[in-house]
Design a protein around this motif. Sequence first.
Motif, PDB file in Angstrom:
ATOM      1  N   GLY A 154       0.838  -1.193   0.000  1.00 54.02           N
ATOM      2  CA  GLY A 154       0.000   0.000   0.000  1.00 54.02           C
ATOM      3  C   GLY A 154       0.868   1.237   0.000  1.00 54.02           C
ATOM      4  O   GLY A 154       1.724   1.402   0.885  1.00 54.02           O
ATOM      5  N   ASP A 155       0.681   2.082  -0.983  1.00 58.16           N
ATOM      6  CA  ASP A 155       1.514   3.276  -1.119  1.00 58.16           C
ATOM      7  C   ASP A 155       0.863   4.532  -0.563  1.00 58.16           C
ATOM      8  O   ASP A 155       1.526   5.553  -0.393  1.00 58.16           O
ATOM      9  CB  ASP A 155       1.865   3.512  -2.595  1.00 58.16           C
ATOM     10  CG  ASP A 155       2.679   2.377  -3.188  1.00 58.16           C
ATOM     11  OD1 ASP A 155       3.480   1.784  -2.433  1.00 58.16           O
ATOM     12  OD2 ASP A 155       2.505   2.082  -4.386  1.00 58.16           O
ATOM     13  N   ASP A 156      -0.432   4.474  -0.307  1.00 59.09           N
ATOM     14  CA  ASP A 156      -1.170   5.651   0.129  1.00 59.09           C
ATOM     15  C   ASP A 156      -1.202   5.710   1.648  1.00 59.09           C
ATOM     16  O   ASP A 156      -1.848   4.885   2.304  1.00 59.09           O
ATOM     17  CB  ASP A 156      -2.595   5.608  -0.424  1.00 59.09           C
ATOM     18  CG  ASP A 156      -3.394   6.850  -0.088  1.00 59.09           C
ATOM     19  OD1 ASP A 156      -2.834   7.790   0.524  1.00 59.09           O
ATOM     20  OD2 ASP A 156      -4.596   6.881  -0.434  1.00 59.09           O
TER      21      ASP A 156
ATOM     22  N   ALA B  27      -2.738   7.599   3.440  1.00 59.52           N
ATOM     23  CA  ALA B  27      -4.071   7.964   3.917  1.00 59.52           C
ATOM     24  C   ALA B  27      -4.965   6.745   4.083  1.00 59.52           C
ATOM     25  O   ALA B  27      -6.101   6.860   4.527  1.00 59.52           O
ATOM     26  CB  ALA B  27      -4.722   8.952   2.950  1.00 59.52           C
ATOM     27  N   ALA B  28      -4.460   5.566   3.720  1.00 61.18           N
ATOM     28  CA  ALA B  28      -5.246   4.340   3.831  1.00 61.18           C
ATOM     29  C   ALA B  28      -4.449   3.294   4.601  1.00 61.18           C
ATOM     30  O   ALA B  28      -3.215   3.289   4.579  1.00 61.18           O
ATOM     31  CB  ALA B  28      -5.599   3.808   2.443  1.00 61.18           C
ATOM     32  N   ALA B  29      -5.148   2.408   5.283  1.00 61.58           N
ATOM     33  CA  ALA B  29      -4.490   1.367   6.056  1.00 61.58           C
ATOM     34  C   ALA B  29      -3.760   0.394   5.140  1.00 61.58           C
ATOM     35  O   ALA B  29      -4.295  -0.020   4.112  1.00 61.58           O
ATOM     36  CB  ALA B  29      -5.508   0.618   6.910  1.00 61.58           C
ATOM     37  N   PRO B  30      -2.539   0.003   5.483  1.00 61.86           N
ATOM     38  CA  PRO B  30      -1.790  -0.949   4.663  1.00 61.86           C
ATOM     39  C   PRO B  30      -2.130  -2.389   5.031  1.00 61.86           C
ATOM     40  O   PRO B  30      -2.879  -2.650   5.981  1.00 61.86           O
ATOM     41  CB  PRO B  30      -0.344  -0.638   5.042  1.00 61.86           C
ATOM     42  CG  PRO B  30      -0.442  -0.275   6.502  1.00 61.86           C
ATOM     43  CD  PRO B  30      -1.766   0.477   6.635  1.00 61.86           C
ATOM     44  N   THR B  31      -1.579  -3.319   4.306  1.00 58.77           N
ATOM     45  CA  THR B  31      -1.583  -4.724   4.678  1.00 58.77           C
ATOM     46  C   THR B  31      -0.129  -5.157   4.826  1.00 58.77           C
ATOM     47  O   THR B  31       0.781  -4.490   4.329  1.00 58.77           O
ATOM     48  CB  THR B  31      -2.282  -5.599   3.621  1.00 58.77           C
ATOM     49  OG1 THR B  31      -1.616  -5.437   2.360  1.00 58.77           O
ATOM     50  CG2 THR B  31      -3.739  -5.189   3.463  1.00 58.77           C
TER      51      THR B  31
ATOM     52  N   GLN C 245      11.283  -4.154  17.940  1.00 59.15           N
ATOM     53  CA  GLN C 245      12.131  -3.947  16.755  1.00 59.15           C
ATOM     54  C   GLN C 245      11.440  -2.947  15.834  1.00 59.15           C
ATOM     55  O   GLN C 245      10.214  -2.879  15.786  1.00 59.15           O
ATOM     56  CB  GLN C 245      12.374  -5.263  16.011  1.00 59.15           C
ATOM     57  CG  GLN C 245      13.169  -6.286  16.799  1.00 59.15           C
ATOM     58  CD  GLN C 245      13.459  -7.539  15.986  1.00 59.15           C
ATOM     59  OE1 GLN C 245      13.287  -7.572  14.763  1.00 59.15           O
ATOM     60  NE2 GLN C 245      13.921  -8.591  16.669  1.00 59.15           N
ATOM     61  N   ARG C 246      12.235  -2.208  15.100  1.00 63.27           N
ATOM     62  CA  ARG C 246      11.711  -1.114  14.270  1.00 63.27           C
ATOM     63  C   ARG C 246      12.417  -1.086  12.921  1.00 63.27           C
ATOM     64  O   ARG C 246      13.647  -1.151  12.848  1.00 63.27           O
ATOM     65  CB  ARG C 246      11.915   0.229  14.980  1.00 63.27           C
ATOM     66  CG  ARG C 246      11.600   1.484  14.180  1.00 63.27           C
ATOM     67  CD  ARG C 246      12.010   2.695  15.001  1.00 63.27           C
ATOM     68  NE  ARG C 246      11.676   3.973  14.395  1.00 63.27           N
ATOM     69  CZ  ARG C 246      12.469   4.657  13.577  1.00 63.27           C
ATOM     70  NH1 ARG C 246      13.654   4.179  13.233  1.00 63.27           N
ATOM     71  NH2 ARG C 246      12.082   5.828  13.091  1.00 63.27           N
ATOM     72  N   THR C 247      11.615  -0.973  11.859  1.00 65.65           N
ATOM     73  CA  THR C 247      12.164  -0.818  10.513  1.00 65.65           C
ATOM     74  C   THR C 247      11.386   0.274   9.792  1.00 65.65           C
ATOM     75  O   THR C 247      10.150   0.298   9.839  1.00 65.65           O
ATOM     76  CB  THR C 247      12.049  -2.134   9.709  1.00 65.65           C
ATOM     77  OG1 THR C 247      12.907  -3.117  10.300  1.00 65.65           O
ATOM     78  CG2 THR C 247      12.458  -1.925   8.248  1.00 65.65           C
ATOM     79  N   VAL C 248      12.103   1.174   9.135  1.00 65.20           N
ATOM     80  CA  VAL C 248      11.456   2.195   8.314  1.00 65.20           C
ATOM     81  C   VAL C 248      11.219   1.589   6.940  1.00 65.20           C
ATOM     82  O   VAL C 248      12.150   1.410   6.152  1.00 65.20           O
ATOM     83  CB  VAL C 248      12.323   3.464   8.212  1.00 65.20           C
ATOM     84  CG1 VAL C 248      11.632   4.494   7.306  1.00 65.20           C
ATOM     85  CG2 VAL C 248      12.571   4.050   9.597  1.00 65.20           C
ATOM     86  N   ALA C 249       9.960   1.217   6.662  1.00 65.20           N
ATOM     87  CA  ALA C 249       9.626   0.576   5.399  1.00 65.20           C
ATOM     88  C   ALA C 249       9.642   1.568   4.249  1.00 65.20           C
ATOM     89  O   ALA C 249      10.022   1.241   3.121  1.00 65.20           O
ATOM     90  CB  ALA C 249       8.255  -0.091   5.507  1.00 65.20           C
TER      91      ALA C 249
ATOM     92  N   SER D  85       6.939   9.069   6.265  1.00 67.60           N
ATOM     93  CA  SER D  85       7.526   7.750   6.514  1.00 67.60           C
ATOM     94  C   SER D  85       6.464   6.743   6.943  1.00 67.60           C
ATOM     95  O   SER D  85       5.440   7.092   7.524  1.00 67.60           O
ATOM     96  CB  SER D  85       8.597   7.839   7.601  1.00 67.60           C
ATOM     97  OG  SER D  85       9.717   8.570   7.157  1.00 67.60           O
ATOM     98  N   ARG D  86       6.744   5.494   6.644  1.00 72.00           N
ATOM     99  CA  ARG D  86       5.922   4.369   7.092  1.00 72.00           C
ATOM    100  C   ARG D  86       6.836   3.446   7.894  1.00 72.00           C
ATOM    101  O   ARG D  86       7.835   2.935   7.385  1.00 72.00           O
ATOM    102  CB  ARG D  86       5.290   3.670   5.904  1.00 72.00           C
ATOM    103  CG  ARG D  86       4.478   2.447   6.211  1.00 72.00           C
ATOM    104  CD  ARG D  86       3.529   2.108   5.063  1.00 72.00           C
ATOM    105  NE  ARG D  86       2.219   2.749   5.263  1.00 72.00           N
ATOM    106  CZ  ARG D  86       1.208   2.669   4.393  1.00 72.00           C
ATOM    107  NH1 ARG D  86       1.358   2.018   3.243  1.00 72.00           N
ATOM    108  NH2 ARG D  86       0.046   3.238   4.654  1.00 72.00           N
ATOM    109  N   ILE D  87       6.506   3.252   9.170  1.00 73.54           N
ATOM    110  CA  ILE D  87       7.393   2.574  10.105  1.00 73.54           C
ATOM    111  C   ILE D  87       6.757   1.279  10.593  1.00 73.54           C
ATOM    112  O   ILE D  87       5.602   1.269  11.028  1.00 73.54           O
ATOM    113  CB  ILE D  87       7.698   3.488  11.310  1.00 73.54           C
ATOM    114  CG1 ILE D  87       8.365   4.782  10.834  1.00 73.54           C
ATOM    115  CG2 ILE D  87       8.566   2.776  12.339  1.00 73.54           C
ATOM    116  CD1 ILE D  87       8.449   5.853  11.907  1.00 73.54           C
ATOM    117  N   VAL D  88       7.516   0.191  10.538  1.00 78.08           N
ATOM    118  CA  VAL D  88       7.068  -1.113  11.019  1.00 78.08           C
ATOM    119  C   VAL D  88       7.623  -1.343  12.425  1.00 78.08           C
ATOM    120  O   VAL D  88       8.820  -1.160  12.667  1.00 78.08           O
ATOM    121  CB  VAL D  88       7.539  -2.246  10.095  1.00 78.08           C
ATOM    122  CG1 VAL D  88       7.181  -3.612  10.696  1.00 78.08           C
ATOM    123  CG2 VAL D  88       6.932  -2.100   8.709  1.00 78.08           C
TER     124      VAL D  88
END
Length: 320
Positions: free
Chosen positions: A68-70, A72-76, A89-93, A152-155
């Motif tokens: 998911g690139d947006d 503004a919407a929930a990813p999978t 643990q943390r990764t910047v996706a 950023s999107r962070i896991v």
Amino acid sequence: MRSRRLFPLIALGLAALALTSCAGTSTPGASSSASASSTASAGTAAATDVCEQPAAEGDISKSVTVTGDDLAAAPTITIGDATVPTEIQRTVAVAGTGDKLADGDYVNYAVTMFDAAGKQTSDQGHDGTGLNEQLTSTTGIGQIFGCATVGSRIVITAPQQDGSAGYWVFDVLGATPGAQWCTVSEEPGKLPEVAFDSAGKPTITIPAGTAAPTEVELSVLTEGDGDVVGEGDSVTVDYTGVKWSDGTTFDSSWDRGEPATFATTGVVTGFKRALEGQKVGSTVLVAMPPKCGYAGTGNELANETLVFVVKIESATPAAG
């Protein structure tokens, strides 16, 4: 008033962060931001700079594929390594291209939670408004955000109390410097009317047909002649709070017959703005939109514009 949760992760079940609220139920606009702690289970001491606080990347967090690139919407997500981590643990996706987060910023974000199988169990903030929390070096949220960039999107992955792994994806939607967050409007609209009885207890009347304010609006009803309240000072106040939506009182120290004492850094921002810079002895009327009160907390007042009348009885300067 019931205390405000510092961080919606408590409701999401991120036990590894162990962020807790210790504000008392009689504190107006209570926020635990001044007292939340970093997590013992994460095994990291609070750093002096938010850029030093992010949890370390690990093989488990790196194995998570986010789809998911947006923002503004929930990813999978798809989980590559299903091992249960022993610590966060943390990764910047996705590394955003916006400004870098700084200490004191109010971070606007969304967060999606997943179980050990990668199934979504909760989503907050992807409704067009996002959630807001202040990023400081004294709170555990630096483990998640650090000084990441906007966009950023962070896991995050962490062990859960039941022995399973939990997964979160945080989308950094925006940031506002602390000094610019919920500042007092220079052009307030029509404010509620206030009448006092013989004992000094106020009655607040919301103006009919007037739209709720979108900024913090303030009026000094009576100016005191005491010391000026500074940031972090401990204050003792009497107060009454009502909802703009229907004018009902939701909390009042006058009704309890006992003033409240707390630090100005221990309350929601709108209430903080009503105290700092005012003189002891002053009585102040303040109205605040939800984002400057309880928005995003799950509190029953989360969507309410709030109005307080506050009398500042005394103040003690912050230590140091």
